[in-house]
Design an enzyme around this catalytic site. Sequence first.
Site, PDB file in Angstrom:
ATOM      1  N   CYS A 159       0.974  -1.320   0.217  1.00  0.00           N
ATOM      2  CA  CYS A 159       0.080  -0.006  -0.207  1.00  0.00           C
ATOM      3  C   CYS A 159       0.939   1.266  -0.028  1.00  0.00           C
ATOM      4  CB  CYS A 159      -1.010   0.023   1.401  1.00  0.00           C
ATOM      5  SG  CYS A 159      -2.141   1.256   1.167  1.00  0.00           S
ATOM      6  N   CYS A 353      -7.926   4.964  -7.663  1.00  0.00           N
ATOM      7  CA  CYS A 353      -7.396   5.660  -6.561  1.00  0.00           C
ATOM      8  C   CYS A 353      -7.425   7.200  -6.791  1.00  0.00           C
ATOM      9  CB  CYS A 353      -5.830   5.265  -6.324  1.00  0.00           C
ATOM     10  SG  CYS A 353      -5.454   5.851  -4.565  1.00  0.00           S
TER      11      CYS A 353
END
Length: 422
Positions: A159, A353
């Site tokens: 991440c 995102c």
Amino acid sequence: MAKIVIMGAGTGGMPAAYEIRALLGREHEVVVINASDTFQFVPSNPWLAVGWRERQEITFPIEPYLKKKKIGFIAKAVTHIDPEQKRLTLQDDTTVDYDYLLITTGPKLAFDEIPGSGPEGYSQSICVSDHAEKAHVAYEEFLKNPGEIIVGAAQGASCFGPAYEFAMILDTDLRRRKLRDKVPMTFVTSEPYIGHLGLGGVGDSKGMLESEMRNRHIKWITNAKVLEVRDGEMQVAEHDEAGEVTREHTLPFRFSMLLPAFKGVDAVANVEGLCNPRGFVIVDDQQRSPKYPSIYSAGVCIAIPPVEATPVPTGAPKTGYMIESMVTAIAHNIQQEVAGEAPTHTGTWNAICLADMGDTGAAFVALPQIPPRNVNWFKKGKWVHVAKVAFEKYFMRKMKKGTSEPIFEKYVLKALGIERLK
């Protein structure tokens, strides 16, 4: 009557509960089990860590909102899963039986893999709200006597977006405070290059993020493996393309934030045949365990192979839209199974995102996540920052309302000017 139990009440578990409840008749039972009694909107943790948010703005008590939708809730950690008996054991030794289990626990944070790292050591974290609050306390102390900052993502991390976000949010906050000139910043990452993001890059993410970091005077070390974090300094080994150490750095800092690698939570990882060696749940195209067909899983806790081999290990991210897609597929598959049909729905593993950069932002779409792609798109602008701030409020409102509609698809795709991804 079927009993569906959901382990985890995060950005995967809560929407899953609402969607399953909406699809199944009231004669079926839906229960959520979570170690905490509070929902937290994890994407806002970087803002919490610099004082741009208060905890109550990005959290809420879970039980009252689930209760409105006739969904049961237990605020206890699961310590053991017996897939043969279809039974969970909780921290107080009580048990819960299930017909179908959905695992959406998120990860275990592997701070223990790097000596001295994590909130119990010498680096901060923004992975959960408790950590972000602790980071804010440390940041307030740092502001009294500013100096070097290190932000990064450790070897094995998957991440990377929040690390970039936090570095640039810190830069923005320090400039607003007229302190940026007193703070040398270094970005340390296991990625082979800036903008890799665990995705092999998306569009011109490499060039755009390198440019952004140069403009913000943030130095970087890529192909980095953090060896140890000590009080005030970080030991980092830099590698070449063959994975050989080319240089070791001893980097001083007065404030640091290091995203860790992830593992599966113990209760899940300990089930024989359920997970890969890192404890992530192995699933088929229907998000179901090949060994235990009554177990489904979605989100950060599932096993997805890296997009590509890198000199220093990196993982593949699981973004919000991807998790939503998995959850929707699972909800419909459980509905089919309850009706006596074979499950046929599949998730869409696309990466989408919105990343905040304090005073601007970056958005990317990778369709599919693993290249070559049909869509490979990366853009930067103030509109992304505005869109992410608005999405936080939109998501929190929808979670309290108990919506079963696809939140990311309705909001994020609209913000990006995309109708739908198939």
